[in-house]
Motif scaffolding. Structure first.
Motif, mmCIF file in Angstrom:
data_model
loop_
_atom_site.group_PDB
_atom_site.id
_atom_site.type_symbol
_atom_site.label_atom_id
_atom_site.label_comp_id
_atom_site.label_asym_id
_atom_site.label_seq_id
_atom_site.Cartn_x
_atom_site.Cartn_y
_atom_site.Cartn_z
ATOM 1 N N TYR A 127 -8.710 8.084 2.327
ATOM 2 C CA TYR A 127 -8.601 7.326 3.283
ATOM 3 C C TYR A 127 -7.958 6.371 1.994
ATOM 4 O O TYR A 127 -7.103 4.845 2.778
ATOM 5 N N VAL A 128 -8.627 5.321 1.384
ATOM 6 C CA VAL A 128 -7.949 4.192 0.297
ATOM 7 C C VAL A 128 -6.376 4.996 0.358
ATOM 8 O O VAL A 128 -5.541 4.060 0.657
ATOM 9 N N ASN A 129 -6.161 6.006 -0.842
ATOM 10 C CA ASN A 129 -4.978 6.363 -0.813
ATOM 11 C C ASN A 129 -3.689 6.905 -0.144
ATOM 12 O O ASN A 129 -2.476 6.668 -0.306
ATOM 13 N N ASP A 130 -4.322 7.430 1.242
ATOM 14 C CA ASP A 130 -3.045 7.972 1.359
ATOM 15 C C ASP A 130 -3.582 7.062 3.192
ATOM 16 O O ASP A 130 -2.354 7.633 4.280
ATOM 17 N N PHE A 131 -4.201 6.336 3.316
ATOM 18 C CA PHE A 131 -4.310 6.053 4.635
ATOM 19 C C PHE A 131 -4.084 4.694 5.058
ATOM 20 O O PHE A 131 -3.062 4.116 5.129
ATOM 21 N N LEU A 132 -4.609 4.030 3.839
ATOM 22 C CA LEU A 132 -5.091 2.289 3.982
ATOM 23 C C LEU A 132 -3.534 1.786 3.625
ATOM 24 O O LEU A 132 -2.776 1.292 3.612
ATOM 25 N N ILE A 133 -3.888 2.402 1.647
ATOM 26 C CA ILE A 133 -2.394 1.655 1.470
ATOM 27 C C ILE A 133 -0.910 2.216 1.873
ATOM 28 O O ILE A 133 -0.094 1.116 1.691
ATOM 29 N N PRO A 134 -0.972 3.764 2.390
ATOM 30 C CA PRO A 134 1.022 3.228 3.039
ATOM 31 C C PRO A 134 0.655 2.465 3.956
ATOM 32 O O PRO A 134 1.345 1.961 4.143
ATOM 33 N N ASN A 135 -0.616 2.324 4.538
ATOM 34 C CA ASN A 135 -0.360 1.952 5.592
ATOM 35 C C ASN A 135 -0.198 0.062 5.713
ATOM 36 O O ASN A 135 0.941 -1.053 6.409
ATOM 37 N N LEU A 136 -0.803 -0.470 4.799
ATOM 38 C CA LEU A 136 -0.364 -1.621 4.174
ATOM 39 C C LEU A 136 1.065 -2.015 3.495
ATOM 40 O O LEU A 136 1.703 -2.574 3.876
ATOM 41 N N TYR A 137 1.739 -0.911 3.009
ATOM 42 C CA TYR A 137 3.190 -1.209 2.518
ATOM 43 C C TYR A 137 3.903 -1.181 3.538
ATOM 44 O O TYR A 137 4.712 -1.563 3.915
ATOM 45 N N PHE A 138 3.752 -0.300 4.798
ATOM 46 C CA PHE A 138 4.398 -0.078 5.883
ATOM 47 C C PHE A 138 4.519 -1.353 6.578
ATOM 48 O O PHE A 138 5.792 -2.353 6.958
ATOM 49 N N HIS A 139 3.304 -2.506 6.763
ATOM 50 C CA HIS A 139 3.271 -3.405 7.561
ATOM 51 C C HIS A 139 4.267 -4.873 6.684
ATOM 52 O O HIS A 139 4.461 -5.554 7.311
ATOM 53 N N LEU A 140 3.341 -4.601 5.440
ATOM 54 C CA LEU A 140 4.253 -5.789 4.726
ATOM 55 C C LEU A 140 5.742 -5.844 4.295
ATOM 56 O O LEU A 140 5.937 -6.640 4.790
ATOM 57 N N VAL A 141 6.481 -4.211 4.643
ATOM 58 C CA VAL A 141 7.832 -4.337 4.544
ATOM 59 C C VAL A 141 8.583 -4.450 5.797
ATOM 60 O O VAL A 141 9.572 -5.194 5.769
ATOM 61 N N THR A 142 7.911 -4.373 6.885
ATOM 62 C CA THR A 142 8.341 -4.742 7.819
ATOM 63 C C THR A 142 8.174 -6.425 8.709
ATOM 64 O O THR A 142 9.040 -6.475 8.535
ATOM 65 N N ALA A 143 7.348 -6.731 7.953
ATOM 66 C CA ALA A 143 6.886 -7.655 7.966
ATOM 67 C C ALA A 143 8.204 -8.608 7.286
ATOM 68 O O ALA A 143 9.110 -9.714 7.043
ATOM 69 N N TYR A 144 8.121 -8.400 5.335
ATOM 70 C CA TYR A 144 9.581 -8.412 4.600
ATOM 71 C C TYR A 144 11.013 -8.578 5.319
ATOM 72 O O TYR A 144 11.492 -9.841 5.765
ATOM 73 N N ASP A 145 11.259 -7.474 5.965
ATOM 74 C CA ASP A 145 12.304 -6.909 6.943
ATOM 75 C C ASP A 145 12.194 -8.154 8.583
ATOM 76 O O ASP A 145 13.456 -8.674 8.455
ATOM 77 N N ILE A 146 11.429 -8.446 9.115
ATOM 78 C CA ILE A 146 11.780 -9.003 9.587
ATOM 79 C C ILE A 146 12.090 -10.890 9.309
ATOM 80 O O ILE A 146 13.022 -11.423 9.814
ATOM 81 N N LEU A 147 11.164 -11.158 8.323
ATOM 82 C CA LEU A 147 12.093 -12.383 7.569
ATOM 83 C C LEU A 147 13.269 -12.082 6.827
ATOM 84 O O LEU A 147 14.120 -13.132 7.444
#
Length: 176
Positions: A127-147
């Motif tokens: 749950y932590v390694n395969d779901f939460l962390i990948p989702n965290l990075y996906f949305h953080l990178v997307t926010a970075y890319d939008i900026l």
């Protein structure tokens, strides 16, 4: 989970939220206080920046709730102002600061409801390694890319802010 494992994940989530806050402050410094930025998106079928901020917060938020044996509780994905975005970041970081967990949670099966009748059953570790962390990075990178797309002058150093305390400078004479 041992206290070291909990501290590792708490620290990881907290530092990435600090990165997101830094990126948003960089955007405000460059573009002003316009809340219109929160509606920017990379593609028409993708969520806007405000929602990316919420989804980035939801991962550490749900980690903290999971540690406490509580069900996932996502934030409202509609972010109308930068003030709300900063409130979400602050509240999530405060929630992270108070987490505790037991060792057995890594092995326990966790059900993740995905909506529309879909769900996953994963061990706490998955749950932590395969779901939460990948989702965290996906949305953080997307926010970075939008900026970046909006013209905010940020780069890899801004995105990898968590490494700045470890940055060393080699004396000029040693660089030859």
């Amino acid at each position: 989970m041992s206290s070291q494992t909990i501290e590792f994940f708490r620290s990881l989530f907290d530092s990435r939220l600090a990165t997101l806050e830094h990126l948003l402050k960089s955007a405000q410094a460059h573009l002003g206080d316009s809340d219109a930025l929160l509606q920017q998106r990379i593609a028409p079928d993708m969520f806007p920046l405000g929602t990316q901020i919420v989804f980035t917060c939801n991962q550490p938020r749900n980690f903290a709730l999971w540690c406490e044996g509580k069900p996932a509780d996502n934030l409202d994905p509609e972010v109308a102002s930068m003030g709300v975005a900063y409130e979400y970041l602050s509240a999530t970081r405060q929630l992270l600061a108070g987490i505790t967990a037991a060792d057995h949670q890594l092995a326990e099966v966790t059900r993740i409801n995905l909506g529309q009748g879909l769900y996953l059953e994963l061990s706490g570790s998955a749950y932590v390694n395969d779901f939460l962390i990948p989702n965290l990075y996906f949305h953080l990178v997307t926010a970075y890319d939008i900026l970046r797309m909006a013209g905010v002058p940020i780069g890899k150093r801004d995105y990898m802010l968590h490494l700045v305390p470890f940055l060393k400078h080699e004396p000029y004479e040693d660089r030859k």
